[in-house]
Design an enzyme around this catalytic site. Structure first.
Site, mmCIF file in Angstrom:
data_model
loop_
_atom_site.group_PDB
_atom_site.id
_atom_site.type_symbol
_atom_site.label_atom_id
_atom_site.label_comp_id
_atom_site.label_asym_id
_atom_site.label_seq_id
_atom_site.Cartn_x
_atom_site.Cartn_y
_atom_site.Cartn_z
ATOM 1 N N CYS A 73 0.863 -1.170 0.000
ATOM 2 C CA CYS A 73 0.000 0.000 0.000
ATOM 3 C C CYS A 73 0.906 1.229 0.000
ATOM 4 O O CYS A 73 1.728 1.378 0.908
ATOM 5 C CB CYS A 73 -0.885 -0.020 1.245
ATOM 6 S SG CYS A 73 -1.844 1.493 1.538
ATOM 7 N N CYS A 183 -0.758 3.954 -6.409
ATOM 8 C CA CYS A 183 -1.630 3.214 -5.486
ATOM 9 C C CYS A 183 -1.714 1.791 -6.000
ATOM 10 O O CYS A 183 -1.903 1.575 -7.210
ATOM 11 C CB CYS A 183 -3.017 3.857 -5.432
ATOM 12 S SG CYS A 183 -4.246 2.892 -4.510
#
Length: 259
Positions: A73, A183
């Protein structure tokens, strides 16, 4: 030789794009994946909350015997990985937007980055950007609303196309030739992005680089599993496990877990 699992966590299903590259490169390694969909997206949350969520995920994975943890992440990496490395005695591998290759290879001297607010506002992102983008124009765009749509299985929805068009138009107008995905959810948008971007724009994500780094760290710390091992992959979601199951596909264990 060490057959303990590699732990991987993300704010939902997006980090499976990282897991996929790790599994492809290291099929003999056992993996455990945590999809913290209940708390997705991490991007709008403050640094302290992101650190707390990262601690929670890390301790769950360590409780399951993980030998190494991949923070799949961008937002958690940029906000929490320093704390995790200082406070836990296992190797951590993070994921950052691949600004460096884009900045070094651009011909138009203009690149775009699509990322969460948490990544774009982080100190680590700005340090990396300042290091490599001298003389390069960087068009930053917060991908607000994209993660929830991916988490809900709406990758090909009209709502998704509308948002992507909105976010890409300023980049296209500025003549970017590289788009950096900041992302781990966003690689699932690549087919859609390719239909909306000019043909000369190259899309870059971090998955393969993270997999290679995982292999290097396992070897450096003599943590690799035997090559003849048949790797098992277990996925846990605190959201809808069916969406996770649809994304990973294949004969893997996918379970609901409240964490």
């Amino acid at each position: 030789m060490n057959t303990s699992p590699i732990g991987i966590f993300d704010s939902g299903v997006g980090g499976t794009s990282i897991w996929r590259e790790i599994h492809k490169l290291l099929p003999h390694e056992n993996t455990i994946y945590l999809a913290d969909s209940k708390n997705a997206p991490y991007g709008p949350k403050g640094k302290q909350k992101i650190v707390e969520l990262s601690i929670k995920n890390t301790e769950l994975l360590l409780g399951k015997g993980c030998k190494l943890i991949v923070v799949a992440c961008n937002t958690a990496t940029t906000n929490a990985i320093r704390y995790l490395r200082e406070n836990y005695n296992v190797p951590f591998i993070g994921i950052e937007p691949a600004i460096k290759p884009a900045a070094l290879q651009t011909k138009s001297n203009t690149i775009g980055i699509l990322a969460t607010k948490g990544t774009l506002s982080s100190e680590l992102f700005h340090r990396t950007s300042d290091l490599y983008t001298s003389g390069v124009t960087v068009i930053e765009q917060i991908g607000e609303g994209l993660v929830p749509l991916i988490e809900n299985g709406e990758i090909n929805s009209p709502k998704m196309e509308k948002l992507l068009n909105l976010y890409l138009q300023p980049m296209i107008a500025a003549n970017i030739d590289y788009l950096v995905l900041g992302c781990s959810h966003y690689p699932y948008l690549i087919p859609k992005l390719q239909t909306l971007l000019p043909k000369h724009v190259t899309i870059i994500d971090s998955g393969i680089a993270v997999a290679k780094q995982t292999q290097a760290i396992l070897e450096r710390h003599t943590l690799s599993a035997p090559k003849m091992n048949s790797g098992t992959c277990i996925f846990y979601s605190n959201g809808n496990p069916e969406i996770l199951r649809d994304i990973v596909q294949g004969n893997f264990t996918v379970e609901a877990l409240d964490f």
